[in-house]
Design an enzyme around this catalytic site. Structure first.
Site, PDB file in Angstrom:
ATOM      1  N   THR A 374       0.852  -1.284  -0.103  1.00 12.59           N
ATOM      2  CA  THR A 374      -0.243   0.095   0.068  1.00 12.59           C
ATOM      3  C   THR A 374       0.833   1.237  -0.054  1.00 12.59           C
ATOM      4  OG1 THR A 374      -1.562  -1.137   1.391  1.00 12.59           O
ATOM      5  CG2 THR A 374      -2.040   1.100   1.037  1.00 12.59           C
ATOM      6  N   ASN A 394      -2.643  -4.063  -3.130  1.00 13.58           N
ATOM      7  CA  ASN A 394      -2.512  -5.168  -1.923  1.00 13.58           C
ATOM      8  C   ASN A 394      -1.083  -5.636  -1.841  1.00 13.58           C
ATOM      9  OD1 ASN A 394      -3.776  -6.632  -0.059  1.00 13.58           O
ATOM     10  ND2 ASN A 394      -4.189  -8.477  -1.181  1.00 13.58           N
ATOM     11  N   SER A 446      -7.820  -2.579   5.265  1.00 12.09           N
ATOM     12  CA  SER A 446      -7.240  -2.004   6.638  1.00 12.09           C
ATOM     13  C   SER A 446      -6.893  -0.610   6.456  1.00 12.09           C
ATOM     14  CB  SER A 446      -6.099  -2.659   7.073  1.00 12.09           C
ATOM     15  OG  SER A 446      -6.528  -4.060   7.562  1.00 12.09           O
TER      16      SER A 446
END
Length: 562
Positions: A374, A394, A446
């Site tokens: 990320t 990812n 997340s």
């Protein structure tokens, strides 16, 4: 004389072509009444600052920076992935854009389950079947209504970087060399990221195919990516393997504009991303649980401070596995999960005497090692508009598949679904039915782009990469400033730690205080060391109007000023 003139012209042409060879990494600036951009690469930050100088605002700059990262930071910057944007305008207006990838129409709940009922994580993490429908380009165009400049100007710095080339850094050379075999395995033809000799710092990377793809977007808008030549090339890439994205999938992709998740923390209004980002919910849970113990009484990274924070992380991540997913497909229980009544009940089992066993909040499952991925961008312009964006493929370089003829990597975002309830993804995160695979569904994330306000005005812009360590790193960054009164530099670069319920381990950076580690072990905590956790980009505006922007020292991250 003629020969000298010809030689001079050739040299000038070479220097013009290899324009971006000066890599000037700036880790910290303090300025007033100027816009600042913090990102993972100095050339990307400079692209954003250039747009600010042209009269653009924070949203112009963050879009230009994202495009530039797709060129100079291909391991995570992208047009083949997705992301989240949290924005707060200087008039107090708050908004979020969800351009997370979605599952293709042909996706199914058990698509990664083999004949024996076992989850095949290789298929969900590598190659064409791992790819979700990209959302980044649609997200950039959704941001445009908040911008001042046309997309033709915003995208131009990225086109220049791709077309003229740039010198890679030591870290980039190392990453490209480490991925060589995977690039060769997952691409049917040769790609520019693989060459006969190892990459080294200073090598020039020119991406002509990517430049042409960006020019199509510049000329045709979002349709230059989701329809026509680029879409055809992407679908052709799917057909070279077991990919399932279709032209219809691409054409039908939509950005979701969502109401920001807001909550108060010790005099600050925290504005962050709602579901399908688990990060915002986790952040609210962790900060509120930690507030029950008056964190400000303790020193940063002291034993009691780490206990409070890690136990809040443990409980929040247990809830992540059970309750969180795409709000368009599940009952959104955010308001319940962040309520004081619920969290006080969650906190009753906390004790300074010893670690709370994770078995008390969920079933123990063996977990794989975590990885980092990320990228994050923080922007604050001179007028007080703020943008916090986290974007991703990812894993590093996503699926490792480069779209032949188009020059960009595709994500492996399908792995962020619960490919089989109870089976952890590549970052060790366990999920259940709430995050199971369904067509057109967004996978749980997340990513935690966040902005803090005082008196209705942005005063902190923060975010980081790092998989499941993202929300815990943002959590620590906020606590460092608000509770421990650290400045932005100390907050970003202080040793970090991370806990996520499962595995039953607190991961700490190598330079974490040994005395705290020893005390924690005596209280039954399991400690594991790692090189680094995340790469936080932070901007803090103080009461005197001084802007303090800091790029994380763990990478090539850099600040640029308009």
């Amino acid at each position: 004389m003629k020969k000298i003139l010809i030689a001079s012209m050739l040299l000038a042409a070479q220097l013009s072509w290899a324009q971006f060879t000066d890599i000037n990494i700036v880790k910290e600036v303090q300025v007033k009444k100027k816009g600042v951009v913090v990102s993972a690469h100095p050339l990307a930050s400079e692209a954003g600052a250039k747009i600010l100088k042209m009269g653009g605002n924070a949203y112009d700059a963050v879009t230009a920076t994202q495009y530039a990262l797709a060129v100079v930071y291909p391991q995570a910057g992208n047009i083949g992935g997705g992301g989240f944007l949290v924005g707060v305008k200087n008039n107090g207006e708050k908004f979020t854009l969800d351009y997370r990838e979605t599952a293709p129409k042909k996706a199914s709940r058990d698509m990664y389950i083999d004949k024996k009922g076992k989850a095949d994580t290789d298929l969900s993490q590598n190659g064409r079947l791992a790819v979700g429908i990209p959302g980044s380009v649609a997200g950039f165009f959704a941001t445009l209504k908040y911008c001042k400049l046309p997309m033709e100007k915003i995208i131009q710095p990225a086109i220049d970087l791709a077309e003229k080339g740039f010198a890679i850094t030591d870290k980039e050379a190392e990453m490209l060399n480490n991925q060589r075999e995977k690039f060769q395995k997952h691409n049917k033809s040769s790609i520019i990221f693989v060459k006969d000799t190892p990459w080294k710092a200073g090598d020039l990377l020119i991406q002509k195919d990517l430049a042409e793809t960006l020019k199509l977007i510049q000329k045709l808008g979002a349709k230059g990516f989701y329809e026509g030549k680029t879409a055809d090339l992407l679908v052709a890439e799917m057909k070279r393997g077991n990919g399932i994205i279709t032209l219809e999938d691409l054409k039908n992709y939509k950005v979701a504009e969502r109401k920001a998740l807001e909550f108060e923390y010790k005099g600050s209004n925290v504005v962050t991303m709602p579901l399908p980002s688990s990060g915002g919910v986790l952040l609210a849970q962790m900060l509120r649980m930690a507030s029950f113990e008056n964190l400000e009484k303790y020193q940063q990274n002291s034993t009691k401070a780490v206990q409070i924070m890690a136990e809040a992380e443990r409980r929040a991540f247990a809830d992540r596995a059970e309750y969180m997913g795409d709000p368009d497909f599940i009952q959104d229980k955010t308001s319940y999960l962040i309520s004081d009544d619920y969290l006080k009940g969650r906190w009753k089992s906390f004790s300074f005497d010893k670690a709370t066993p994770s078995a008390e909040v969920g079933k123990i499952i063996e977990q794989p090692k975590e990885s980092m991925q990320t990228t994050h961008i923080s922007v604050l312009d001179k007028d007080g508009n703020a943008a916090s964006v986290t974007t991703t493929l990812n894993g590093y370089y996503g699926s490792k598949v480069l779209v032949s003829g188009a020059g960009f990597f595709l994500n492996n975002e399908m792995d962020d679904f619960s490919i089989k309830p109870g089976v952890p993804n590549m970052f060790g995160a366990v999920g259940g039915e709430a995050n199971s695979i369904q067509p057109n569904k967004r996978m749980l994330s997340s990513m935690t782009p966040t902005i803090l306000l005082k008196n209705g005005k942005p005063y902190m812009v923060v975010g980081t990469p790092g998989g499941t360590t993202i929300p815990t790193s943002v959590y620590q960054s906020i606590v460092n400033v608000v509770d421990f009164k650290l400045n932005a530099n100390m907050s970003v670069n202080a040793p970090k730690f991370h806990h996520q319920w499962l595995p039953e381990t607190i991961t700490v950076e190598n330079n974490f205080p040994e005395s705290t580690i020893s005390d924690l072990k005596s209280k039954n905590y399991v400690i594991e060391k790692t090189k680094y956790i995340g790469k936080t980009e932070m901007i803090v505006l103080d009461e005197n109007g001084s802007i303090h922007a800091v790029a994380d020292g763990r990478g090539d991250d850099s600040v640029a000023v308009e």
